[in-house]
Design an enzyme around this catalytic site. Structure first.
Site, PDB file in Angstrom:
ATOM      1  N   GLY A   1       6.547  -2.419   6.029  1.00 56.46           N
ATOM      2  CA  GLY A   1       7.682  -2.809   5.974  1.00 56.46           C
ATOM      3  C   GLY A   1       9.536  -1.629   6.928  1.00 56.46           C
ATOM      4  O   GLY A   1       9.225  -0.374   7.547  1.00 56.46           O
TER       5      GLY A   1
ATOM      6  N   CYS B   1       1.324  -2.843  15.614  1.00 56.90           N
ATOM      7  CA  CYS B   1       1.338  -2.767  14.458  1.00 56.90           C
ATOM      8  C   CYS B   1       1.076  -3.629  13.776  1.00 56.90           C
ATOM      9  O   CYS B   1       1.204  -4.832  13.400  1.00 56.90           O
ATOM     10  CB  CYS B   1       3.118  -2.052  13.796  1.00 56.90           C
ATOM     11  SG  CYS B   1       3.152  -2.138  11.860  1.00 56.90           S
TER      12      CYS B   1
ATOM     13  N   SER C   1      11.750   6.452   8.185  1.00 59.09           N
ATOM     14  CA  SER C   1      11.571   6.144   9.663  1.00 59.09           C
ATOM     15  C   SER C   1      12.088   4.891  10.046  1.00 59.09           C
ATOM     16  O   SER C   1      12.051   3.659   9.500  1.00 59.09           O
ATOM     17  CB  SER C   1       9.848   6.226   9.759  1.00 59.09           C
ATOM     18  OG  SER C   1       9.723   5.274  10.938  1.00 59.09           O
TER      19      SER C   1
ATOM     20  N   CYS D   1       3.187   8.780   0.918  1.00 62.59           N
ATOM     21  CA  CYS D   1       3.599   7.352   2.365  1.00 62.59           C
ATOM     22  C   CYS D   1       4.018   6.084   2.246  1.00 62.59           C
ATOM     23  O   CYS D   1       3.137   5.291   0.552  1.00 62.59           O
ATOM     24  CB  CYS D   1       2.830   7.216   3.248  1.00 62.59           C
ATOM     25  SG  CYS D   1       3.542   5.761   4.993  1.00 62.59           S
TER      26      CYS D   1
ATOM     27  N   CYS E   1       6.475  -5.809  15.766  1.00 67.38           N
ATOM     28  CA  CYS E   1       5.880  -4.997  16.735  1.00 67.38           C
ATOM     29  C   CYS E   1       4.332  -4.623  17.271  1.00 67.38           C
ATOM     30  O   CYS E   1       4.423  -5.268  16.498  1.00 67.38           O
ATOM     31  CB  CYS E   1       6.174  -2.853  16.160  1.00 67.38           C
ATOM     32  SG  CYS E   1       8.567  -2.724  16.245  1.00 67.38           S
TER      33      CYS E   1
ATOM     34  N   GLU F   1       0.772  -1.336  -0.076  1.00 63.65           N
ATOM     35  CA  GLU F   1      -0.207   0.537   0.183  1.00 63.65           C
ATOM     36  C   GLU F   1       1.166   1.370   0.128  1.00 63.65           C
ATOM     37  O   GLU F   1       1.802   1.409   0.397  1.00 63.65           O
ATOM     38  CB  GLU F   1      -0.617   0.400   0.983  1.00 63.65           C
ATOM     39  CG  GLU F   1      -2.254  -1.333   0.671  1.00 63.65           C
ATOM     40  CD  GLU F   1      -2.656  -0.849   2.101  1.00 63.65           C
ATOM     41  OE1 GLU F   1      -4.024  -1.901   1.957  1.00 63.65           O
ATOM     42  OE2 GLU F   1      -3.082  -1.182   3.363  1.00 63.65           O
TER      43      GLU F   1
ATOM     44  N   HIS G   1       8.489   5.309  20.868  1.00 66.90           N
ATOM     45  CA  HIS G   1       7.593   4.823  21.556  1.00 66.90           C
ATOM     46  C   HIS G   1       7.773   4.422  23.222  1.00 66.90           C
ATOM     47  O   HIS G   1       6.614   3.958  23.575  1.00 66.90           O
ATOM     48  CB  HIS G   1       7.231   3.077  20.625  1.00 66.90           C
ATOM     49  CG  HIS G   1       6.491   3.452  19.271  1.00 66.90           C
ATOM     50  ND1 HIS G   1       6.721   5.122  18.937  1.00 66.90           N
ATOM     51  CD2 HIS G   1       7.012   3.004  18.292  1.00 66.90           C
ATOM     52  CE1 HIS G   1       6.125   4.626  17.488  1.00 66.90           C
ATOM     53  NE2 HIS G   1       6.232   3.499  17.155  1.00 66.90           N
TER      54      HIS G   1
ATOM     55  N   CYS H   1       6.813  -7.113   7.439  1.00 66.52           N
ATOM     56  CA  CYS H   1       7.770  -6.511   7.681  1.00 66.52           C
ATOM     57  C   CYS H   1       7.642  -7.826   8.591  1.00 66.52           C
ATOM     58  O   CYS H   1       7.156  -9.032   9.213  1.00 66.52           O
ATOM     59  CB  CYS H   1       7.745  -5.799   8.749  1.00 66.52           C
ATOM     60  SG  CYS H   1       9.312  -4.455   9.645  1.00 66.52           S
TER      61      CYS H   1
ATOM     62  N   CYS I   1      -1.233   5.536   9.643  1.00 65.77           N
ATOM     63  CA  CYS I   1      -0.062   4.524  10.410  1.00 65.77           C
ATOM     64  C   CYS I   1      -0.377   3.326  10.624  1.00 65.77           C
ATOM     65  O   CYS I   1      -0.866   3.751  11.681  1.00 65.77           O
ATOM     66  CB  CYS I   1       0.743   5.933  11.207  1.00 65.77           C
ATOM     67  SG  CYS I   1       2.099   6.949  10.393  1.00 65.77           S
TER      68      CYS I   1
HETATM   69  N1  SAH Z   1       9.058   0.178   9.968  1.00 64.43           N
HETATM   70  C1  SAH Z   1       9.275   1.690  10.095  1.00 64.43           C
HETATM   71  C2  SAH Z   1       8.430   2.040   9.087  1.00 64.43           C
HETATM   72  C3  SAH Z   1       7.169   2.030   8.895  1.00 64.43           C
HETATM   73  S1  SAH Z   1       6.204   2.391  10.416  1.00 64.43           S
HETATM   74  C4  SAH Z   1       9.110   1.894  11.713  1.00 64.43           C
HETATM   75  O1  SAH Z   1       8.501   1.066  12.424  1.00 64.43           O
HETATM   76  O2  SAH Z   1       9.342   3.414  12.122  1.00 64.43           O
HETATM   77  C5  SAH Z   1       5.396   3.699  11.080  1.00 64.43           C
HETATM   78  C6  SAH Z   1       5.154   4.614  11.993  1.00 64.43           C
HETATM   79  O3  SAH Z   1       3.749   3.234  12.200  1.00 64.43           O
HETATM   80  C7  SAH Z   1       5.894   3.890  13.174  1.00 64.43           C
HETATM   81  O4  SAH Z   1       6.426   4.893  13.848  1.00 64.43           O
HETATM   82  C8  SAH Z   1       5.262   2.784  13.693  1.00 64.43           C
HETATM   83  O5  SAH Z   1       5.483   2.646  15.226  1.00 64.43           O
HETATM   84  C9  SAH Z   1       3.934   3.337  13.713  1.00 64.43           C
HETATM   85  N2  SAH Z   1       2.939   2.939  13.705  1.00 64.43           N
HETATM   86  C10 SAH Z   1       2.148   1.033  13.550  1.00 64.43           C
HETATM   87  N3  SAH Z   1       1.602   0.855  13.359  1.00 64.43           N
HETATM   88  C11 SAH Z   1       0.575   1.368  14.344  1.00 64.43           C
HETATM   89  C12 SAH Z   1      -0.963   1.631  15.268  1.00 64.43           C
HETATM   90  N4  SAH Z   1      -1.431   0.809  14.742  1.00 64.43           N
HETATM   91  N5  SAH Z   1      -0.699   2.674  15.170  1.00 64.43           N
HETATM   92  C13 SAH Z   1      -0.063   4.089  15.075  1.00 64.43           C
HETATM   93  N6  SAH Z   1       1.014   4.068  14.174  1.00 64.43           N
HETATM   94  C14 SAH Z   1       1.770   3.135  14.086  1.00 64.43           C
HETATM   95 FE1  SF4 Z   2       7.719  -3.360  11.352  1.00 66.80          FE
HETATM   96 FE2  SF4 Z   2       7.841  -0.917  11.761  1.00 66.80          FE
HETATM   97 FE3  SF4 Z   2       5.128  -1.860  11.675  1.00 66.80          FE
HETATM   98 FE4  SF4 Z   2       7.363  -2.395  13.284  1.00 66.80          FE
HETATM   99  S1  SF4 Z   2       6.605  -0.814  13.808  1.00 66.80           S
HETATM  100  S2  SF4 Z   2       6.110  -4.270  12.278  1.00 66.80           S
HETATM  101  S3  SF4 Z   2       9.069  -2.084  12.046  1.00 66.80           S
HETATM  102  S4  SF4 Z   2       6.558  -1.614  10.031  1.00 66.80           S
END
Ligand code: SAH
Ligand code: SF4
Length: 390
Positions: A192, A139, A224, A125, A136, A112, A248, A132, A366
């Site tokens: 990713g 996520c 990021s 974006c 996390c 996406e 975080h 990935c 995000c």
């Molecule tokens: N993998 C990289 C970039 C993609 S995620 C990273 O983790 O930085 C982009 C941002 O969205 C990151 O800061 C991630 O922690 C945040 N993110 C992921 N899931 C989320 C959610 N459910 N709500 C808000 N932010 C989230």
């Molecule tokens: Fe991967 Fe970023 Fe999501 Fe963590 S927040 S699982 S590093 S995409």
């Protein structure tokens, strides 16, 4: 923690009926590729520049329309090459103008890409991987089982697809637009972990930054990362873009659970790498992303610990209200809590914008990015177990 890197690799050049796709080749690779196909070495530099401009400045996909090249050279190009983007499967437009593109890449995988229009800029974006490898716990992308690295062509292709959709290529015979661009910024915040696909991300961003092409300044590109410490200095040196870090949490115990890569490189090691970044990349400040999770990381004590930890690093703290997804093990912090947190950070001298959730009605926010076609899903129990929440 399981950080697996057993990804399917596919060739950088995608042969389509034996033809090589030129999209995603660096200037040097393009030059070598043109020579391999019979371009005389003495002309290679000029031809590379011409083809490059047609592809990245004018958005042309058909060699026949490259009018400053001789007819027989155009024929040679179309016999050997294609200019191909990933396939646009669907486009959803949110009530707030956010556009979410579903993009199909080789092998039938989908990623996406999200376009977020704002008053004075438009941010795209983009994704760097299908899924990935990291997990996390907050996520949605991290729950997707299948992972493969995107090629440089598939990464730059997302920018080109969005420019197609926004009608942002110059009209034939016209100079590139100089007024405010619809697509003025790129963030590597889609699916990713970009620093686990370093070379392809770097090559794609070099193409996006090239002054004879799409020509976005390195200051308008933000990468990021969840904290792949060994690649941070390299990002400064080889890409030089802005850096955002998914911070975080303010203690290792909590960050270990939220961002499991913390068990490999903890907060202290991450901060050491971040301290060096502005100098190495000659950029002003680092964005700390901080997702607000109710009762987990959102206390006033957390806010105070955060400003103590980052003291000395030029920084902006981006507070992201948690975007909930079905089955998520967290809730979004209350608004008053987020404001109180923001206030403490702000009083300590840091900008602390609260990110307005955009495109929520189309699941474009995000961390919600996850292709619907990837049915294989980890269970809640599995997510909890892998993140140490169980
Ligand atoms: N993998 C990289 C970039 C993609 S995620 C990273 O983790 O930085 C982009 C941002 O969205 C990151 O800061 C991630 O922690 C945040 N993110 C992921 N899931 C989320 C959610 N459910 N709500 C808000 N932010 C989230
Ligand atoms: Fe991967 Fe970023 Fe999501 Fe963590 S927040 S699982 S590093 S995409």
């Amino acid at each position: 923690m399981t950080i697996t890197q057993d990804m399917v690799t596919i060739p950088r050049k995608l042969p389509e009926g034996g033809k090589v796709n030129l999209v995603g080749l660096t200037r040097d690779q393009l030059r070598d590729t043109l020579i391999d196909a019979g371009t005389p070495e003495a002309q290679a530099k000029m031809r590379t520049g011409q083809v490059w401009q047609w592809i990245y400045q004018k958005g042309v996909r058909d060699f026949a329309t490259m009018t400053n090249l001789a007819k027989d050279y155009r024929a040679l190009l179309s016999e050997n090459f294609v200019i191909e983007l990933p396939e646009l499967v669907s486009r959803n437009v949110s009530a707030d103008g956010t556009r979410k593109y579903l993009v199909r890449i080789a092998g039938g995988h989908e990623v996406e890409t999200v376009y977020i229009p704002e008053e004075s800029r438009g941010t795209l974006c983009i994704s760097s991987q299908v899924g990935c490898t990291l997990t996390c716990s907050f996520c949605h992308t991290g729950t997707q089982k299948l992972v493969r690295n995107l090629t440089a062509g598939e990464i730059v292709g997302q920018v080109m697809l969005a420019r197609d959709d926004l009608g942002e290529w110059p009209a034939p015979g016209r100079a590139p637009k100089v007024e405010t661009r619809l697509l003025s910024n790129v963030v590597l915040m889609g699916m990713g972990e970009p620093l686990y696909n370093f070379e392809n991300v770097r090559d794609a961003m070099k193409i996006v930054m090239d002054g004879e092409g799409i020509s976005l300044s390195r200051r308008r590109i933000t990468l990021s990362t969840s904290g792949v410490v060994p690649e941070i200095a390299r990002t400064a040196e080889e890409i030089g873009c802005m850096l955002a870090v998914s911070f975080h949490a303010t203690t290792d115990a909590v960050r270990d659970k939220l961002v499991p890569i913390n068990r490999k490189w903890n907060i202290a090691e991450l901060l050491d790498a971040l301290r060096e970044y502005p100098r190495l990349s000659n950029s002003e400040r680092i964005t700390f992303e901080y997702v607000m999770l109710k009762g987990v990381n959102d206390s006033d004590a957390d806010a105070r610990r955060l400003v103590n930890l980052i003291r000395g690093i030029p920084a902006k703290i981006n507070l992201i209200p948690f975007n909930e997804w079905p089955g998520a093990p967290y809730e979004r912090s209350d608004w008053e809590r987020i404001e109180s947190f923001a206030d403490i950070v702000h009083k300590a001298g840091y900008a602390s914008p609260i990110r307005t959730p955009r495109g929520e009605d189309i699941m474009a926010a995000c961390g919600q990015l996850k292709s619907a076609s990837e049915r294989a899903r980890k269970s809640r129990a599995q997510i909890a177990a892998e993140s140490g929440l169980a």
